[in-house]
Design a protein around this motif. Structure first.
Motif, short mmCIF file in Angstrom:
data_model
loop_
_atom_site.label_atom_id
_atom_site.label_comp_id
_atom_site.label_asym_id
_atom_site.label_seq_id
_atom_site.Cartn_x
_atom_site.Cartn_y
_atom_site.Cartn_z
N GLN A 32 0.82 -1.21 0.00
CA GLN A 32 0.00 0.00 0.00
C GLN A 32 0.86 1.26 0.00
N ARG A 33 2.02 1.20 0.62
CA ARG A 33 2.92 2.35 0.62
C ARG A 33 3.39 2.66 -0.79
N VAL A 34 3.74 1.63 -1.53
CA VAL A 34 4.17 1.84 -2.92
C VAL A 34 3.03 2.44 -3.73
N GLU A 35 1.83 1.87 -3.59
CA GLU A 35 0.68 2.38 -4.33
C GLU A 35 0.39 3.84 -3.97
N SER A 36 0.54 4.16 -2.69
CA SER A 36 0.24 5.52 -2.23
C SER A 36 1.27 6.52 -2.75
N ILE A 37 2.52 6.10 -2.79
CA ILE A 37 3.57 6.98 -3.33
C ILE A 37 3.33 7.25 -4.81
N ILE A 38 3.00 6.19 -5.53
CA ILE A 38 2.69 6.37 -6.96
C ILE A 38 1.49 7.29 -7.12
N GLY A 39 0.52 7.15 -6.21
CA GLY A 39 -0.67 8.00 -6.25
C GLY A 39 -0.36 9.47 -6.07
N LEU A 40 0.77 9.76 -5.42
CA LEU A 40 1.20 11.16 -5.26
C LEU A 40 1.94 11.66 -6.49
N GLY A 41 2.14 10.78 -7.45
CA GLY A 41 2.88 11.16 -8.65
C GLY A 41 4.38 11.00 -8.50
N LEU A 42 4.81 10.22 -7.48
CA LEU A 42 6.24 10.01 -7.24
C LEU A 42 6.65 8.62 -7.72
N PRO A 43 7.92 8.41 -8.01
CA PRO A 43 8.38 7.09 -8.43
C PRO A 43 8.19 6.07 -7.31
N ALA A 44 7.95 4.82 -7.67
CA ALA A 44 7.69 3.77 -6.68
C ALA A 44 8.84 3.61 -5.69
N TYR A 45 10.08 3.81 -6.15
CA TYR A 45 11.23 3.57 -5.27
C TYR A 45 11.28 4.55 -4.11
N ARG A 46 10.54 5.65 -4.21
CA ARG A 46 10.52 6.60 -3.09
C ARG A 46 9.91 5.97 -1.83
N ALA A 47 9.04 4.99 -2.00
CA ALA A 47 8.41 4.35 -0.85
C ALA A 47 9.46 3.67 0.02
N ARG A 48 10.41 3.02 -0.59
CA ARG A 48 11.46 2.36 0.17
C ARG A 48 12.35 3.38 0.87
N GLN A 49 12.61 4.51 0.20
CA GLN A 49 13.42 5.56 0.84
C GLN A 49 12.70 6.12 2.06
N VAL A 50 11.41 6.36 1.92
CA VAL A 50 10.64 6.89 3.04
C VAL A 50 10.66 5.89 4.21
N SER A 51 10.42 4.62 3.92
CA SER A 51 10.41 3.61 4.97
C SER A 51 11.77 3.48 5.63
N TYR A 52 12.83 3.60 4.85
CA TYR A 52 14.17 3.52 5.42
C TYR A 52 14.39 4.65 6.42
N GLN A 53 13.96 5.84 6.08
CA GLN A 53 14.15 6.97 7.00
C GLN A 53 13.33 6.76 8.28
N TRP A 54 12.09 6.33 8.11
CA TRP A 54 11.20 6.21 9.28
C TRP A 54 11.55 5.02 10.16
N PHE A 55 11.73 3.85 9.55
CA PHE A 55 11.98 2.64 10.32
C PHE A 55 13.47 2.33 10.50
N GLY A 56 14.26 2.57 9.46
CA GLY A 56 15.67 2.23 9.54
C GLY A 56 16.47 3.24 10.34
N ARG A 57 16.30 4.53 10.01
CA ARG A 57 17.04 5.57 10.72
C ARG A 57 16.28 6.13 11.92
N LEU A 58 15.01 5.78 12.03
CA LEU A 58 14.15 6.25 13.14
C LEU A 58 14.09 7.76 13.20
N ASP A 59 14.15 8.39 12.03
CA ASP A 59 14.10 9.86 11.96
C ASP A 59 12.66 10.29 11.76
#
Length: 385
Positions: A32-59
């Motif tokens: 759903q994150r990938v679908e939602s990112i695409i829905g914003l008009g952004l490339p699908a790979y941005r979903a993984r970047q966002v998740s990395y920041q939130w869950f991986g870096r805890l920022d």
């Protein structure tokens, strides 16, 4: 809010009609994150970047996520990262090793979470446990419980549940809590609410906490414990999920006459029913079930009840899959209920041990603060009128 159980769907879902909290990134599956990112008009790979920041870096601050273009950061922040919970009060105990936080949600509901650090020692590798809430209030109406006395306000969303863990993980990683930098080892769904009455959100949160980064927080399933007072259909449903968490059954009495008083849900699912469901969970998951038993002075702490508990556990197949966790009651102000006398606690333990039942007494935390579940929230204005 009444402290009665209110309308209950016996499949396990409590009815609580309130506005839903805003949708957060943590309410979405990876797909759903990938679908939602695409829905914003952004490339699908941005979903993984966002998740990395939130869950991986805890920022938690999207403005800091420099691997996203500035315009995208703002867009993603507004779409998926509303503030779900705001800390409004905090208490510490046990020389700073226990931190209890009251949170206010978007609708004014107040919940609690607790961070408990256990230092490394000769017999312990050191660990941190976070106790989280799954509902604002509780509809189970157990009379000795501060949360139950306030009644149910509403279920929490998966995002609100996971928020409590994410915040604890972030604070520990940043070294903001006494004891220096650390990580979360264990999550217990034992805070405010009956987790099985909010099954879908609890399961979604548990999967997200368990998922490896960047999709989640990467906490092993063996570090997750989900408690219940005995919602039998949901216990059996959980046994058939592919998520071998530890099940903790809050039993508190081995006989129906007393358990009807201590745990009103027992009138729907009695002692035999909940122990059969617990055994089914153990046999399916190959995980030992924790039998939670709060010791209450002159109520359920008689040696005869320890003997009855042992007999009822041993009547279920390979009863070694059960472990009794005795909990000295942390009384709430004005309550008629209080903790057992030390001699009665010792006798209860001895009778279980004599019967060969594995048993421990929980190291109770937070006695010098509002340590009982729901107590800080109640003092802070949890029961919205």
């Amino acid at each position: 809010m009444s402290s009665t159980t209110g309308p209950i769907d016996l499949t396990g879902e409590l009815v609580a009609s309130r506005r839903r909290p805003p949708t957060h990134w943590m309410d979405l599956t990876p797909e759903q994150r990938v679908e939602s990112i695409i829905g914003l008009g952004l490339p699908a790979y941005r979903a993984r970047q966002v998740s990395y920041q939130w869950f991986g870096r805890l920022d938690p601050v999207p403005a800091n996520w420099t691997d996203l273009p500035a315009a995208s950061r703002q867009q993603v922040s507004e779409a998926f990262f509303p503030t779900l919970l705001t800390p409004i009060r905090q208490q510490t105990a046990d020389t700073g090793l226990t931190t209890k936080t009251a949170w206010r949600a978007f609708d004014g509901a107040v919940i609690e979470s607790v961070i408990m650090r256990y230092p490394q020692g000769p017999d312990s590798p050191g660990r941190t446990t976070v106790c989280i809430s799954s509902q604002a209030g509780c509809g189970m109406a157990c009379p000795f419980c501060a949360t139950g006395q306030g009644g149910l306000q509403r279920n929490l969303s998966a995002g609100e549940i996971t928020w409590q863990v994410h915040d604890a993980a972030r604070r520990l990683a940043a070294g903001e809590l006494p004891g220096g930098p650390g990580r979360v080892n264990n999550i217990v769904f034992m805070g405010m609410g009956e987790p099985m009455a909010n099954y879908n959100a609890v399961l979604a949160a548990a999967r997200q906490v368990h998922a490896a980064a960047p999709d989640g927080l990467g906490i092993g399933a063996r570090g997750l414990t989900v408690s219940t007072v005995g919602m039998v259909p949901r216990m059996r449903q959980l046994a058939d999920e592919d998520l071998p968490v530890t099940l903790a059954l809050s039993l508190h009495a081995p006989d129906d006459e007393l358990r009807d008083e201590l745990v009103p849900l027992n009138r729907h699912f009695n002692v035999d029913a909940v122990l059969d469901a617990a055994w089914y969970y153990a046999s399916r998951s190959k995980r030992r079930v924790s039998i939670e038993y709060i010791l209450i002075k002159d109520i359920n702490d008689q040696a005869g009840r320890a003997d009855l508990l042992a007999r009822r556990l041993k009547a279920r197949g390979d009863w070694g899959w059960f472990h009794v966790n005795l909990i000295p009651l942390n009384p709430t102000p004005g309550s008629k209920w209080t903790a057992s006398r030390p001699k009665d606690e010792r006798a209860f333990v001895q009778h279980l041990e004599r019967a060969g039942v594995p048993v421990t007494v929980r190291d109770t935390r937070g006695r010098e603060i509002d340590g009982a579940c729901g107590q800080l929230a109640a003092r802070t204005g949890a029961v919205a009128r």
